[in-house]
Design a protein around this motif. Structure first.
Motif, PDB file in Angstrom:
ATOM      1  N   SER A 223       0.835  -1.207   0.000  1.00  0.00           N
ATOM      2  CA  SER A 223       0.000   0.000   0.000  1.00  0.00           C
ATOM      3  C   SER A 223       0.862   1.247   0.000  1.00  0.00           C
ATOM      4  O   SER A 223       1.841   1.343   0.731  1.00  0.00           O
ATOM      5  CB  SER A 223      -0.906   0.013   1.236  1.00  0.00           C
ATOM      6  OG  SER A 223      -1.743  -1.109   1.242  1.00  0.00           O
ATOM      7  N   ARG A 224       0.485   2.211  -0.839  1.00  0.00           N
ATOM      8  CA  ARG A 224       1.189   3.491  -0.887  1.00  0.00           C
ATOM      9  C   ARG A 224       0.162   4.615  -0.943  1.00  0.00           C
ATOM     10  O   ARG A 224      -0.207   5.061  -2.015  1.00  0.00           O
ATOM     11  CB  ARG A 224       2.095   3.565  -2.121  1.00  0.00           C
ATOM     12  CG  ARG A 224       3.258   2.586  -2.121  1.00  0.00           C
ATOM     13  CD  ARG A 224       4.086   2.784  -3.368  1.00  0.00           C
ATOM     14  NE  ARG A 224       5.265   1.931  -3.385  1.00  0.00           N
ATOM     15  CZ  ARG A 224       6.151   1.923  -4.369  1.00  0.00           C
ATOM     16  NH1 ARG A 224       5.986   2.710  -5.409  1.00  0.00           N
ATOM     17  NH2 ARG A 224       7.208   1.132  -4.329  1.00  0.00           N
ATOM     18  N   ASN A 225      -0.330   5.020   0.176  1.00  0.00           N
ATOM     19  CA  ASN A 225      -1.293   6.117   0.235  1.00  0.00           C
ATOM     20  C   ASN A 225      -2.467   5.861  -0.713  1.00  0.00           C
ATOM     21  O   ASN A 225      -2.911   6.748  -1.443  1.00  0.00           O
ATOM     22  CB  ASN A 225      -0.597   7.441  -0.117  1.00  0.00           C
ATOM     23  CG  ASN A 225      -1.423   8.647   0.323  1.00  0.00           C
ATOM     24  OD1 ASN A 225      -2.249   8.543   1.220  1.00  0.00           O
ATOM     25  ND2 ASN A 225      -1.189   9.777  -0.308  1.00  0.00           N
ATOM     26  N   GLU A 226      -2.959   4.613  -0.713  1.00  0.00           N
ATOM     27  CA  GLU A 226      -4.013   4.233  -1.650  1.00  0.00           C
ATOM     28  C   GLU A 226      -5.324   4.955  -1.369  1.00  0.00           C
ATOM     29  O   GLU A 226      -6.078   5.260  -2.299  1.00  0.00           O
ATOM     30  CB  GLU A 226      -4.247   2.721  -1.586  1.00  0.00           C
ATOM     31  CG  GLU A 226      -3.090   1.908  -2.146  1.00  0.00           C
ATOM     32  CD  GLU A 226      -3.286   0.416  -1.950  1.00  0.00           C
ATOM     33  OE1 GLU A 226      -4.193   0.051  -1.174  1.00  0.00           O
ATOM     34  OE2 GLU A 226      -2.537  -0.362  -2.544  1.00  0.00           O
ATOM     35  N   GLU A 227      -5.612   5.211  -0.103  1.00  0.00           N
ATOM     36  CA  GLU A 227      -6.904   5.783   0.259  1.00  0.00           C
ATOM     37  C   GLU A 227      -7.138   7.116  -0.429  1.00  0.00           C
ATOM     38  O   GLU A 227      -8.244   7.406  -0.895  1.00  0.00           O
ATOM     39  CB  GLU A 227      -6.990   5.950   1.779  1.00  0.00           C
ATOM     40  CG  GLU A 227      -8.364   6.377   2.260  1.00  0.00           C
ATOM     41  CD  GLU A 227      -8.476   6.365   3.775  1.00  0.00           C
ATOM     42  OE1 GLU A 227      -9.543   6.757   4.283  1.00  0.00           O
ATOM     43  OE2 GLU A 227      -7.498   5.963   4.436  1.00  0.00           O
TER      44      GLU A 227
END
Length: 558
Positions: A223-227
Motif C-alpha cells: 500500500s502506498r497512500n491508496e486511500e
C-alpha cells in the motif's frame, strides 16, 4: 551513496505500482459499459409487443436474464484457472501468458452473440423464436456480465487488499451506474428507438472490453497512500452520478433539441475519461517518493539496453510505514487470512455462514431485482408517462450506484477504524428495503420515486457488501467462484418473486385488451409480500452478524 543495482531495482517498482492504477481505470471503463441488464426496463415493452408475450411470459424471459447476470460460477472458475496469479512481469507481453483478459474475452463474445440474436428476432430479420430460444438469447447476453464483473472486481481486490470494501464499492458502483450511462447514450444517438438499444448493447460493451482488457492486470504491491487516490475515484463517480441525475430531472422539464443532447453527451464522455487523472497523480507521487539521487539518474539509466526487462528486478516498496499508525497497519495486515484458513467453494458451502449469506441475498437481491424487472409495468399501472418510466429506470441505476459505492466505503470506515462487523450493514439495508417495498405497495402519488430510491440503494448495497464479506470470511483465492455462487440467490429470488408472485397476481388482476392492469391493486399485494420477505432477510442477516462478530474481532485485533 546508492549503488547501481539498488538504483535500478528501486526505479522499476514504479511501473508496477502505476500499472495497478491503470488497471483500475480500465476496469472502471469496462464496468461503465457492461450493465446492459439494468436497461431491461427500456426495451422490455418492445420485446413484449414484438413477441406477443403476456406479463408472466415476459417475467419468465427476464428471469433468464437474471440467472445469466448472476450465475457466475463459470466465470469464477475460469478466473481462478487463468488469472488468479499476480503478473510475473516477465517478457515484453506478460499478459499473454494468461490473466483477467481471458475472462474478459469470454464475456465479450457472449455479450455480442446474445444481444445480436435478440435484436434480429425483435426487428423481424429472423422468424419469431420460441420463448425458450429467446430465453437462451437473454441468458447468454446477461451471462457476459458475470465474466466482465468477476475479472474487474477480483483483480481490483487483489490489487487493493487493504481497501477491499472501497474498491468493490467503486467497481460495483460504476456497474450500477452503467444503466443510466447506457440509457443516456441511447437517447442521444438513437432517438428513443428500443430495438436500436438492443443492437447498441450488442456492440458497445463488446468493443470497449476488447479495447481495454489487456490493461487489467494484477500487481500485488504494498500500500502506498491508496486511500487518497481511491477517494479520487469516489469523487469522480459521485460527480458523474450527480450529472446524470441533473440531466434526467432537466429532461423531464425541458425538451432538449438534438444539439443540446450532443453537448450534454460530450460532457458525459469527458467526465468518464477523468479517472485517468488519478493514474497521473499516482505516478507523480511515486516519482516524488524517490530520493533525489535516483530521480536525477533516471535519464541515464533508461537508455541502457540491459534494462529492457525491468520488472525482473522489482522489489519491495519504498513506503515508509513509520508514517502510518502502528495499530492501523496491524489491523489491515491481520485481515489477510492464512493459506490454511482460505476456503474453496465446497468448503465454504459446508459452513452455515455461506447459507446465511445465500438466504439473505434471496430476500434482498431477489426482491430488488423483481422490482427493476417490473418497474415499467408498475409505472404504467399507476399512470406514469413513458418519459417518467424511462426516468425511473435511470434513477434506479443512480440509486443502485449510490448503494454500492456508499455501503463499501462506509462499511470500510466503520470496520477498519471502529471494528464494526460488516454484516451489520446488511441488517440495516434489508430493514430499509422493507420500508421501500411498503411505499411501493401504498400507491400514493409519486410513490415509485421514493420507493425505488430506497429499494435501489439497498439493493446496490447488497452487491457491495456480499462480495466483500465473502472475501473476508472465506479468503481471496476462491473469492470469484464463491461470491458468484452466492449471487445465484438473486435470480432464484427474482424468479419466485417476479413470476410466482408479481406476474401471477398481475395477470389475475388484469382485464381488457393487451392483458393490462391499471390501478393500485395491480401490485399492492405483491409488494406487501416482498416487504415480508425483506423483513425475514433482516433476521437472517442478524444471525450472520452474531455468528461472525467474534471472527471480525479476532482478525481485526480489536
Amino acid at each position: 551513496m546508492i549503488d547501481s543495482y539498488t538504483l535500478i531495482r528501486e526505479i522499476h517498482t514504479i511501473p508496477m505500482e502505476s500499472s495497478k492504477w491503470l488497471a483500475a481505470v480500465a476496469s472502471i471503463w469496462i464496468q461503465c459499459s457492461s450493465g446492459a441488464s439494468y436497461a431491461f426496463g427500456i426495451y422490455s415493452p418492445v420485446l413484449k409487443s414484438s413477441q406477443a408475450y403476456d406479463q408472466s411470459t415476459l417475467d419468465t424471459v427476464s428471469v433468464f436474464k437474471d440467472i445469466g447476470a448472476n450465475a457466475g460460477i463459470l466465470s469464477g472458475l475460469l478466473y481462478t484457472a487463468v488469472a488468479a496469479t499476480p503478473s510475473s512481469g516477465t517478457g515484453r507481453f506478460p499478459f499473454l501468458h494468461g490473466g483477467p483478459w481471458v475472462v474478459h474475452l469470454a464475456g465479450a463474445v457472449q455479450c455480442f452473440a446474445g444481444y445480436f440474436f435478440m435484436w434480429l428476432a425483435v426487428t423481424g430479420i429472423i422468424d419469431r423464436p420460441p420463448m425458450a430460444v429467446m430465453s437462451l438469447f437473454m441468458f447468454i447476453a446477461a451471462h457476459a456480465q458475470t465474466f466482465l464483473n468477476t475479472a474487474n472486481v477480483v483483480a481490483a481486490v487483489q490489487n487493493f487488499p487493504d481497501h477491499s470494501g472501497t474498491i468493490v464499492g467503486i467497481m460495483k458502483g460504476f456497474l450500477g451506474l452503467s444503466g443510466a450511462i447506457l440509457i443516456q447514450v441511447y437517447q442521444t444517438l438513437f432517438n428513443n428507438n428500443p430495438s436500436s438499444l438492443i443492437l447498441m448493447l450488442a456492440l458497445l460493451p463488446t468493443i470497449v472490453t476488447l479495447m481495454l482488457m489487456f490493461l487489467v492486470t494484477v500487481h500485488e504491491t504494498p500500500s502506498r497512500n491508496e486511500e487518497k487516490h481511491l477517494n479520487g475515484f469516489l469523487l469522480i463517480s459521485l460527480v458523474i452520478a450527480a450529472y446524470l441525475l441533473f440531466l434526467r430531472i432537466l429532461e423531464n422539464v425541458v425538451i432538449f433539441p438534438q444539439w443540446a443532447k450532443i453537448i450534454t453527451f460530450l460532457v458525459l464522455l469527458a467526465l468518464l475519461c477523468s479517472p485517468i487523472i488519478v493514474v497521473v497523480k499516482a505516478q507523480r507521487v511515486d516519482l516524488e517518493r524517490l530520493p533525489p539521487s535516483i530521480t536525477s539518474s533516471t535519464s541515464l539509466l533508461i537508455d541502457e539496453p540491459e534494462l529492457e526487462s525491468p520488472n525482473k528486478l522489482a522489489i519491495e516498496s519504498l513506503t515508509d510505514y513509520d508514517e502510518v499508525p502502528t495499530d492501523t497497519v496491524q489491523r489491515k495486515a491481520s485481515f489477510i487470512l492464512q493459506p490454511d484458513e482460505q476456503k474453496n467453494l465446497w468448503q465454504a458451502m459446508c459452513t452455515i455462514d455461506f447459507w446465511f449469506l445465500f438466504f439473505a441475498m434471496i430476500c434482498g437481491m431477489g426482491s430488488g431485482l423483481a422490482t427493476i424487472n417490473n418497474i415499467s409495468q408498475i409505472g404504467e399501472s399507476l399512470g406514469y408517462t413513458t418519459l417518467a418510466r424511462s426516468t425511473l429506470v435511470s434513477f434506479w441505476s443512480i440509486w443502485n450506484f449510490l448503494g454500492r459505492l456508499g455501503a463499501g466505503y462506509v462499511s470500510d470506515i466503520f470496520l477498519l477504524r471502529r471494528g464494526c462487523p460488516r454484516p451489520l450493514f446488511m441488517v440495516f439495508t434489508l430493514a430499509a428495503m422493507t420500508g421501500g417495498h411498503v411505499i411501493i405497495a401504498s400507491g400514493f402519488p409519486g410513490n415509485l420515486y421514493v420507493g425505488s430510491l430506497l429499494v435501489g440503494i439497498c439493493y446496490g448495497s447488497q452487491w457491495s457488501l456480499m462480495p466483500t464479506i465473502t472475501k473476508e470470511i472465506f479468503g481471496v483465492v476462491h473469492m470469484g467462484t464463491i461470491f458468484n455462487t452466492i449471487s445465484i440467490a438473486s435470480p432464484v429470488g427474482s424468479y419466485f418473486f417476479s413470476v410466482r408472485v408479481i406476474g401471477y397476481i398481475y395477470d389475475k388482476e388484469a382485464s381488457g385488451e393487451g392483458n393490462s392492469c391499471f390501478g393500485t391493486h395491480c401490485f399492492m399485494l405483491s409488494y406487501f409480500i416482498l416487504a415480508s420477505v425483506s423483513l425475514f432477510g433482516v433476521l437472517v442477516a442478524l444471525a450472520l452478524f452474531y455468528r461472525t462478530r467474534r471472527f471480525y474481532s479476532r482478525v481485526l485485533l480489536c
